[in-house]
Design a protein around this motif. Structure first.
Motif, PDB file in Angstrom:
ATOM      1  N   ALA A 115       0.816  -1.208   0.000  1.00 35.54           N
ATOM      2  CA  ALA A 115       0.000   0.000   0.000  1.00 35.54           C
ATOM      3  C   ALA A 115       0.857   1.268   0.000  1.00 35.54           C
ATOM      4  CB  ALA A 115      -0.935  -0.020   1.205  1.00 35.54           C
ATOM      5  N   LEU A 116       1.894   1.311   0.841  1.00 37.15           N
ATOM      6  CA  LEU A 116       2.703   2.528   0.933  1.00 37.15           C
ATOM      7  C   LEU A 116       3.691   2.658  -0.205  1.00 37.15           C
ATOM      8  CD1 LEU A 116       1.364   2.787   3.695  1.00 37.15           C
ATOM      9  CD2 LEU A 116       3.562   3.449   4.636  1.00 37.15           C
ATOM     10  N   GLY A 117       4.070   1.537  -0.827  1.00 38.98           N
ATOM     11  CA  GLY A 117       4.987   1.600  -1.962  1.00 38.98           C
ATOM     12  C   GLY A 117       6.272   2.334  -1.615  1.00 38.98           C
ATOM     13  N   ILE A 118       6.598   3.333  -2.429  1.00 36.29           N
ATOM     14  CA  ILE A 118       7.820   4.122  -2.204  1.00 36.29           C
ATOM     15  C   ILE A 118       7.486   5.504  -1.655  1.00 36.29           C
ATOM     16  CG2 ILE A 118       9.096   2.892  -3.990  1.00 36.29           C
ATOM     17  CD1 ILE A 118       8.526   5.230  -5.877  1.00 36.29           C
ATOM     18  N   SER A 119       6.295   5.647  -1.071  1.00 36.98           N
ATOM     19  CA  SER A 119       5.846   6.973  -0.634  1.00 36.98           C
ATOM     20  C   SER A 119       6.639   7.519   0.540  1.00 36.98           C
ATOM     21  CB  SER A 119       4.361   6.913  -0.251  1.00 36.98           C
ATOM     22  OG  SER A 119       4.156   6.000   0.820  1.00 36.98           O
ATOM     23  N   LEU A 120       7.399   6.674   1.267  1.00 35.73           N
ATOM     24  CA  LEU A 120       8.183   7.167   2.404  1.00 35.73           C
ATOM     25  C   LEU A 120       9.404   7.969   1.969  1.00 35.73           C
ATOM     26  CD1 LEU A 120       8.088   4.087   4.807  1.00 35.73           C
ATOM     27  CD2 LEU A 120       6.961   6.283   5.141  1.00 35.73           C
ATOM     28  N   ARG A 121       9.689   7.982   0.694  1.00 39.72           N
ATOM     29  CA  ARG A 121      10.873   8.725   0.247  1.00 39.72           C
ATOM     30  C   ARG A 121      10.741  10.219   0.509  1.00 39.72           C
ATOM     31  NH1 ARG A 121      12.592   5.971  -5.586  1.00 39.72           N
ATOM     32  NH2 ARG A 121      13.164   3.915  -4.740  1.00 39.72           N
ATOM     33  N   ILE A 424      -1.578   3.789  12.177  1.00 42.35           N
ATOM     34  CA  ILE A 424      -0.505   3.810  11.185  1.00 42.35           C
ATOM     35  C   ILE A 424      -0.392   5.215  10.628  1.00 42.35           C
ATOM     36  CG2 ILE A 424      -2.110   3.026   9.379  1.00 42.35           C
ATOM     37  CD1 ILE A 424       0.241   1.727   7.967  1.00 42.35           C
ATOM     38  N   LEU A 425       0.843   5.701  10.499  1.00 36.59           N
ATOM     39  CA  LEU A 425       1.093   7.026   9.929  1.00 36.59           C
ATOM     40  C   LEU A 425       1.490   6.849   8.466  1.00 36.59           C
ATOM     41  CD1 LEU A 425       1.048   7.710  12.946  1.00 36.59           C
ATOM     42  CD2 LEU A 425       2.978   9.249  12.561  1.00 36.59           C
ATOM     43  N   ILE A 426       0.709   7.421   7.573  1.00 31.14           N
ATOM     44  CA  ILE A 426       0.987   7.316   6.148  1.00 31.14           C
ATOM     45  C   ILE A 426       1.395   8.688   5.613  1.00 31.14           C
ATOM     46  CG2 ILE A 426      -0.663   5.427   5.903  1.00 31.14           C
ATOM     47  CD1 ILE A 426      -2.543   7.432   4.527  1.00 31.14           C
ATOM     48  N   PRO A 427       2.280   8.740   4.629  1.00 33.10           N
ATOM     49  CA  PRO A 427       2.660  10.025   4.038  1.00 33.10           C
ATOM     50  C   PRO A 427       1.444  10.759   3.480  1.00 33.10           C
ATOM     51  CG  PRO A 427       4.170   8.303   3.353  1.00 33.10           C
ATOM     52  CD  PRO A 427       3.044   7.618   4.061  1.00 33.10           C
ATOM     53  N   LYS A 428       1.494  12.071   3.509  1.00 33.38           N
ATOM     54  CA  LYS A 428       0.358  12.866   3.049  1.00 33.38           C
ATOM     55  C   LYS A 428       0.072  12.682   1.568  1.00 33.38           C
ATOM     56  CE  LYS A 428      -0.057  16.523   6.478  1.00 33.38           C
ATOM     57  NZ  LYS A 428      -0.157  17.987   6.699  1.00 33.38           N
ATOM     58  N   SER A 429       1.039  12.201   0.815  1.00 32.62           N
ATOM     59  CA  SER A 429       0.780  11.947  -0.605  1.00 32.62           C
ATOM     60  C   SER A 429      -0.232  10.835  -0.808  1.00 32.62           C
ATOM     61  CB  SER A 429       2.083  11.585  -1.313  1.00 32.62           C
ATOM     62  OG  SER A 429       2.661  10.419  -0.738  1.00 32.62           O
ATOM     63  N   LEU A 430      -0.503  10.050   0.237  1.00 33.30           N
ATOM     64  CA  LEU A 430      -1.471   8.955   0.138  1.00 33.30           C
ATOM     65  C   LEU A 430      -2.778   9.283   0.848  1.00 33.30           C
ATOM     66  CD1 LEU A 430       0.821   5.861   0.858  1.00 33.30           C
ATOM     67  CD2 LEU A 430       0.221   6.864  -1.343  1.00 33.30           C
ATOM     68  N   ASP A 431      -3.059  10.551   1.048  1.00 34.48           N
ATOM     69  CA  ASP A 431      -4.265  10.959   1.770  1.00 34.48           C
ATOM     70  C   ASP A 431      -5.494  10.271   1.182  1.00 34.48           C
ATOM     71  OD1 ASP A 431      -6.342  12.165   3.051  1.00 34.48           O
ATOM     72  OD2 ASP A 431      -5.806  14.222   2.530  1.00 34.48           O
ATOM     73  N   PRO A 432      -6.149   9.371   1.921  1.00 35.51           N
ATOM     74  CA  PRO A 432      -7.287   8.649   1.346  1.00 35.51           C
ATOM     75  C   PRO A 432      -8.484   9.547   1.064  1.00 35.51           C
ATOM     76  CG  PRO A 432      -7.074   8.172   3.680  1.00 35.51           C
ATOM     77  CD  PRO A 432      -5.873   8.973   3.304  1.00 35.51           C
ATOM     78  N   VAL A 433      -8.651  10.629   1.842  1.00 38.80           N
ATOM     79  CA  VAL A 433      -9.781  11.533   1.609  1.00 38.80           C
ATOM     80  C   VAL A 433      -9.584  12.295   0.301  1.00 38.80           C
ATOM     81  CG1 VAL A 433     -11.056  13.501   2.516  1.00 38.80           C
ATOM     82  CG2 VAL A 433     -10.222  11.728   4.081  1.00 38.80           C
TER      83      VAL A 433
END
Length: 525
Positions: A115-121, A424-433
């Motif tokens: 799900a997060l892929g490479i978004s943590l970069r 879980i803390l996800i990067p803002k680039s993955l904002d589900p809303v």
């Protein structure tokens, strides 16, 4: 679907439909006139076809909302996370920064889709550039670059945690009368499909084989076979321990510090396994009513094994899984290295399900744990970083908390089997809303005028109605006459399903009739 078409296209549709009807009803016998009418209708429908081609192109590639298999999650506010403001975020930030080094070193896309892929970069780049030296700035960093989602397994409200540590045990480089149990490195005839034989750190799940001859592959030896000497005498011994119980707990934890007789320390880490699934020995003791579930801990298991040597041997062999190690060059001051390849941080590093999560992901874990004593309910509200994994760690809200090395860390981690709440803390680039707002919507419904001009029937609905009528007729067949049942079924079959037109009956010409007559007469003779 026609509500957004221009007036010219609507006129073309109406004219084309009228022309098609005229072609069917007024076509002369020769068929040439019908062909002219159909060609004219097709030419008038060209603008409509062109517009439809433009209006119904495939949807563009959009960033869909994240999807973590088997989980449910909901966005929450920072103020809604119990204990968020009171945590020491600087420790979590330092652990996160350590995870960013291997993340930044990745040049190719990950082979496994997560799900997060490479978004943590992006957060890692910001962490590298940030000058953060206190907890307030660290908390502001996480709030600025991440979004919190409360997560759990589908249908459940909480997650589950256990603990692990790095044992410190006595050992020897050579076999003696005291140190008789070998710690093996990975054998050369151990193979995992899709992984190069010399790769560092083989997966802790999946099938493992040994090679016989040049081509034949069979499952690798299990624990009982290895304990009985299946690979002994091949020079695979890294060191020797006092008993099999020490080795078993070292294999469960995945690493150890071995205190040698000369006072030095040997550090060993997980390197491979034999391909059999891990079976918890504690669960077997619970199922056999030997140790109550509420009293289960690693200390209880060790006590029972020390008191029952023969039973301990049989119990160990119920767990057919076996772990091989490699020697790592770490000093006594260095912490154990997790599966991500970075040193673990006691109280901040966790092991997660590698199949679902990405190393470096922050998790806030909240609840009560027996840390001070076996009966205590110590509040535990910490931001943790995923840096390790384990074969028994399965699920979206499942974590193994790392508590460091030594006996005290072992006592604390050994009594943890508790439900906790996960964020879980996800990067803002993955904002589900935000991604939800960008999802494509279905085409607009046609206007009443267009719907009246182009009535559409649902053949599935007609079939359901027909089937329902047949079922009702069958239910009443016992009280009705057979002829009535047939009439009912016939009525059900007469649902308004459009049928193709019947083929016209064309009488053969006189010449053809004469030919058939002579042919029949000749063969009849």
């Amino acid at each position: 679907m026609f509500g957004h078409l221009p007036a010219t296209s609507l006129r073309a549709i109406r004219t084309g439909s009228w022309l098609a009807r005229e072609a069917r009803t007024n076509a002369p016998g020769s068929g040439r006139s019908a062909a002219r009418w159909l060609i004219a209708a097709a030419l008038l429908l060209i603008p409509f076809v062109a517009h439809a081609a433009r209006a119904h192109l495939p949807y563009p590639r959009l960033a869909w909302p994240i999807e973590i298999t088997g989980s449910q999650y909901v966005p929450v506010g920072w103020a809604d996370i119990a204990g968020w403001n009171e945590d020491d975020h600087l420790q979590a930030f330092n652990a996160f920064r350590a995870s960013c080094k291997p993340i930044a070193a990745q040049h190719n896309l990950p082979t496994e889709s997560k799900a997060l892929g490479i978004s943590l970069r992006d957060p890692c780049r910001a962490a590298k550039a940030a000058d953060i030296s206190d907890g307030a700035k660290a908390r502001a960093f996480f709030e600025a670059h991440f979004l919190p989602l409360r997560i759990s397994r589908l249908g459940e409200g909480e997650g589950f945690v256990t603990g692990y540590y790095e044992p410190v045990i006595d050992g020897s480089r050579t076999q003696t009368d005291v140190y008789t149990v070998p710690v093996y490195r990975r054998p050369s005839n151990l193979f995992v499909r899709g992984v190069k034989p010399g790769a560092v750190g083989l997966p802790n799940k999946g099938q493992v084989f040994r090679k016989i001859g040049r081509r034949k592959l069979v499952p690798y030896y299990d624990r009982a076979e290895i304990e009985d000497g299946a690979i002994a005498g091949r020079g695979l011994e890294i060191c020797w321990l006092k008993n099999q119980t020490d080795l078993l707990f070292t294999q469960i934890q995945g690493s150890a510090r071995v205190r040698l007789e000369d006072g030095s320390t040997l550090r060993i880490n997980y390197d491979a396994h034999n391909g059999y699934p891990y079976t918890p020995v504690g669960r077997i003791l619970i199922d056999r009513n030997i140790i109550p579930k509420e009293q289960m801990s690693m200390q209880k298991i060790r006590e029972w094994m020390d008191q029952n040597p023969d039973g301990a041997k049989e119990l160990r062999r119920q767990n057919r899984s076996y772990v091989f190690f490699r020697e790592v060059q770490l000093s006594d001051k260095d912490e154990a290295v997790g599966a991500q390849g970075v040193p673990l941080t006691p109280g901040r590093s966790i092991a997660v399900d590698k199949a679902l999560h990405v190393y470096g992901t922050p998790f806030f874990i909240e609840g009560e744990l027996p840390i001070e004593s076996e009966q205590s309910k110590t509040p535990f509200r910490r931001l943790m970083i995923a840096q390790d994994t384990g074969s028994a760690i399965v699920g979206p809200a499942r974590a193994d908390l790392y508590f460091g090395a030594g006996a005290e860390a072992g006592r604390v981690s050994g009594r943890l089997r508790h439900n906790m709440r996960f964020v879980i803390l996800i990067p803002k680039s993955l904002d589900p809303v935000a991604r939800g707002h960008a999802m494509p919507l279905p085409d607009a419904r046609p206007s009443a005028k267009i719907a009246k001009l182009f009535p559409q029937t649902d053949p599935l609905k007609n079939q359901k109605d027909a089937g329902k009528a047949v079922e009702e007729a069958s239910a009443n067949s016992a009280a009705k006459d057979v002829s009535t049942t047939k009439d009912t079924a016939k009525t059900a079959d007469a649902a308004p399903v459009p049928l193709p037109e019947a083929r016209p009956v064309i009488k053969p010409s006189r010449h053809l009739r004469r030919y058939r007559y002579h042919r029949h007469y000749r063969y009849a003779r």
